[in-house]
Design a protein around this motif. Structure first.
Motif, PDB file in Angstrom:
ATOM      1  N   TRP A  60       0.855  -1.181   0.000  1.00 30.61           N
ATOM      2  CA  TRP A  60       0.000   0.000   0.000  1.00 30.61           C
ATOM      3  C   TRP A  60       0.898   1.240   0.000  1.00 30.61           C
ATOM      4  CZ3 TRP A  60      -5.146   0.155  -0.667  1.00 30.61           C
ATOM      5  CH2 TRP A  60      -5.896  -0.994  -0.405  1.00 30.61           C
ATOM      6  N   TYR A  61       0.560   2.167  -0.861  1.00 27.92           N
ATOM      7  CA  TYR A  61       1.212   3.466  -0.913  1.00 27.92           C
ATOM      8  C   TYR A  61       0.156   4.541  -0.687  1.00 27.92           C
ATOM      9  CZ  TYR A  61       5.418   1.465  -3.096  1.00 27.92           C
ATOM     10  OH  TYR A  61       6.567   0.750  -3.352  1.00 27.92           O
ATOM     11  N   ARG A  62       0.618   5.753  -0.421  1.00 34.24           N
ATOM     12  CA  ARG A  62      -0.310   6.874  -0.357  1.00 34.24           C
ATOM     13  C   ARG A  62       0.364   8.117  -0.904  1.00 34.24           C
ATOM     14  NH1 ARG A  62      -0.684   7.745   6.234  1.00 34.24           N
ATOM     15  NH2 ARG A  62       1.412   8.611   6.533  1.00 34.24           N
ATOM     16  N   GLN A  63      -0.481   9.019  -1.373  1.00 37.47           N
ATOM     17  CA  GLN A  63       0.018  10.292  -1.881  1.00 37.47           C
ATOM     18  C   GLN A  63      -0.913  11.397  -1.423  1.00 37.47           C
ATOM     19  OE1 GLN A  63       0.638  10.499  -6.140  1.00 37.47           O
ATOM     20  NE2 GLN A  63       2.108  12.158  -5.883  1.00 37.47           N
ATOM     21  N   ALA A  64      -0.344  12.294  -0.622  1.00 37.53           N
ATOM     22  CA  ALA A  64      -1.073  13.465  -0.152  1.00 37.53           C
ATOM     23  C   ALA A  64      -0.867  14.605  -1.145  1.00 37.53           C
ATOM     24  CB  ALA A  64      -0.591  13.855   1.233  1.00 37.53           C
ATOM     25  N   PRO A  65      -1.774  15.573  -1.159  1.00 36.19           N
ATOM     26  CA  PRO A  65      -1.634  16.698  -2.094  1.00 36.19           C
ATOM     27  C   PRO A  65      -0.295  17.402  -1.931  1.00 36.19           C
ATOM     28  CG  PRO A  65      -3.804  16.718  -1.092  1.00 36.19           C
ATOM     29  CD  PRO A  65      -3.014  15.662  -0.372  1.00 36.19           C
ATOM     30  N   GLY A  66       0.386  17.600  -3.040  1.00 35.91           N
ATOM     31  CA  GLY A  66       1.660  18.299  -3.022  1.00 35.91           C
ATOM     32  C   GLY A  66       2.830  17.484  -2.505  1.00 35.91           C
ATOM     33  N   LYS A  67       2.611  16.209  -2.243  1.00 40.61           N
ATOM     34  CA  LYS A  67       3.686  15.368  -1.713  1.00 40.61           C
ATOM     35  C   LYS A  67       3.943  14.192  -2.641  1.00 40.61           C
ATOM     36  CE  LYS A  67       3.095  16.491   3.170  1.00 40.61           C
ATOM     37  NZ  LYS A  67       2.972  15.920   4.537  1.00 40.61           N
ATOM     38  N   GLN A  68       5.101  13.581  -2.459  1.00 39.42           N
ATOM     39  CA  GLN A  68       5.436  12.405  -3.246  1.00 39.42           C
ATOM     40  C   GLN A  68       4.702  11.184  -2.705  1.00 39.42           C
ATOM     41  OE1 GLN A  68       9.765  12.093  -3.205  1.00 39.42           O
ATOM     42  NE2 GLN A  68       9.857  13.129  -5.186  1.00 39.42           N
ATOM     43  N   ARG A  69       4.508  10.229  -3.598  1.00 37.63           N
ATOM     44  CA  ARG A  69       3.905   8.970  -3.163  1.00 37.63           C
ATOM     45  C   ARG A  69       4.869   8.274  -2.211  1.00 37.63           C
ATOM     46  NH1 ARG A  69       0.906   5.418  -7.672  1.00 37.63           N
ATOM     47  NH2 ARG A  69       0.068   7.516  -7.979  1.00 37.63           N
ATOM     48  N   GLU A  70       4.333   7.724  -1.138  1.00 40.99           N
ATOM     49  CA  GLU A  70       5.180   7.060  -0.145  1.00 40.99           C
ATOM     50  C   GLU A  70       4.642   5.677   0.186  1.00 40.99           C
ATOM     51  OE1 GLU A  70       5.268   8.969   3.672  1.00 40.99           O
ATOM     52  OE2 GLU A  70       3.097   9.086   3.826  1.00 40.99           O
ATOM     53  N   LEU A  71       5.571   4.796   0.516  1.00 46.10           N
ATOM     54  CA  LEU A  71       5.211   3.444   0.927  1.00 46.10           C
ATOM     55  C   LEU A  71       4.632   3.480   2.328  1.00 46.10           C
ATOM     56  CD1 LEU A  71       5.317   0.350   0.424  1.00 46.10           C
ATOM     57  CD2 LEU A  71       7.595   0.399   1.461  1.00 46.10           C
ATOM     58  N   VAL A  72       3.479   2.855   2.488  1.00 47.83           N
ATOM     59  CA  VAL A  72       2.829   2.792   3.791  1.00 47.83           C
ATOM     60  C   VAL A  72       3.082   1.447   4.461  1.00 47.83           C
ATOM     61  CG1 VAL A  72       0.607   2.838   4.990  1.00 47.83           C
ATOM     62  CG2 VAL A  72       1.022   4.392   3.068  1.00 47.83           C
ATOM     63  N   ALA A  73       2.855   0.383   3.704  1.00 45.42           N
ATOM     64  CA  ALA A  73       2.999  -0.963   4.269  1.00 45.42           C
ATOM     65  C   ALA A  73       3.164  -1.957   3.126  1.00 45.42           C
ATOM     66  CB  ALA A  73       1.774  -1.336   5.099  1.00 45.42           C
ATOM     67  N   ARG A  74       3.831  -3.058   3.432  1.00 46.26           N
ATOM     68  CA  ARG A  74       3.908  -4.102   2.439  1.00 46.26           C
ATOM     69  C   ARG A  74       3.922  -5.455   3.122  1.00 46.26           C
ATOM     70  NH1 ARG A  74      10.076  -4.154  -0.015  1.00 46.26           N
ATOM     71  NH2 ARG A  74      11.148  -4.216   1.992  1.00 46.26           N
ATOM     72  N   ILE A  75       3.490  -6.442   2.366  1.00 44.85           N
ATOM     73  CA  ILE A  75       3.478  -7.811   2.857  1.00 44.85           C
ATOM     74  C   ILE A  75       4.198  -8.655   1.826  1.00 44.85           C
ATOM     75  CG2 ILE A  75       1.159  -8.220   1.877  1.00 44.85           C
ATOM     76  CD1 ILE A  75       0.684 -10.082   4.346  1.00 44.85           C
ATOM     77  N   GLN A 121      -6.392   2.230  -8.992  1.00 46.12           N
ATOM     78  CA  GLN A 121      -6.792   3.596  -9.325  1.00 46.12           C
ATOM     79  C   GLN A 121      -6.743   4.511  -8.110  1.00 46.12           C
ATOM     80  OE1 GLN A 121      -8.902   1.220  -8.601  1.00 46.12           O
ATOM     81  NE2 GLN A 121     -10.399   2.189  -7.234  1.00 46.12           N
ATOM     82  N   GLY A 122      -6.643   3.927  -6.927  1.00 45.93           N
ATOM     83  CA  GLY A 122      -6.570   4.709  -5.699  1.00 45.93           C
ATOM     84  C   GLY A 122      -7.927   4.909  -5.049  1.00 45.93           C
ATOM     85  N   THR A 123      -7.881   5.099  -3.738  1.00 44.82           N
ATOM     86  CA  THR A 123      -9.087   5.397  -2.975  1.00 44.82           C
ATOM     87  C   THR A 123      -8.759   6.517  -1.994  1.00 44.82           C
ATOM     88  OG1 THR A 123     -10.889   4.445  -1.638  1.00 44.82           O
ATOM     89  CG2 THR A 123      -8.673   3.618  -1.203  1.00 44.82           C
ATOM     90  N   GLN A 124      -9.642   7.505  -1.937  1.00 46.97           N
ATOM     91  CA  GLN A 124      -9.380   8.696  -1.123  1.00 46.97           C
ATOM     92  C   GLN A 124      -9.720   8.425   0.337  1.00 46.97           C
ATOM     93  OE1 GLN A 124      -8.251  11.978  -2.017  1.00 46.97           O
ATOM     94  NE2 GLN A 124      -8.179  12.209   0.217  1.00 46.97           N
ATOM     95  N   VAL A 125      -8.783   8.777   1.199  1.00 44.95           N
ATOM     96  CA  VAL A 125      -9.015   8.751   2.648  1.00 44.95           C
ATOM     97  C   VAL A 125      -8.861  10.181   3.153  1.00 44.95           C
ATOM     98  CG1 VAL A 125      -8.136   7.964   4.872  1.00 44.95           C
ATOM     99  CG2 VAL A 125      -8.265   6.377   2.937  1.00 44.95           C
TER     100      VAL A 125
END
Length: 115
Positions: A36-51, A107-111
């Motif tokens: 799982w990755y995430r990308q906040a507005p104005g920031k780079q995509r970052e790794l959140v967790a992996r299995i 495609q991503g899901t907004q949190v």
């Protein structure tokens, strides 16, 4: 044709919980390395967790102790349980995997976490 479809995002208050799902179809099994990755507005995509193989997991320091990644091989689906959410967790969350050097993304899901 590999397809990753995320779901489960939404608006939640700080301190709340959400569970994201990522259903995988095509010639990839979730027994592969999944992330799982995430990308906040104005920031780079970052790794959140992996299995990874054999179920080992690792997490970004910012989510350790709050998020849990898991998978259901029978459903070919991975999950991200997010607890004690903070406003800084607001982002678009993506699941990802790779095979033979090719990266695949959903495609991503907004949190959105409100204060």
């Amino acid at each position: 044709q590999v397809q990753l479809v995320e779901s489960g995002g939404g608006l939640v208050q700080a301190g709340g919980s959400l569970r994201l799902s990522c259903a995988v179809s095509g010639s990839i099994s979730v027994s592969n390395v999944m992330a799982w990755y995430r990308q906040a507005p104005g920031k780079q995509r970052e790794l959140v967790a992996r299995i990874i193989l054999f179920g080992s997991t690792d997490y970004a320091d910012s989510v350790k102790g709050r998020f849990t990644i898991s998978r259901d091989n029978a459903k070919n689906t991975i999950y991200l349980q997010m607890n004690s959410l903070k406003t800084e967790d607001t982002a678009v969350y993506y699941c990802s995997t790779s095979k033979y050097g090719v990266d695949y993304w959903g495609q991503g899901t907004q949190v959105t976490v409100s204060s």
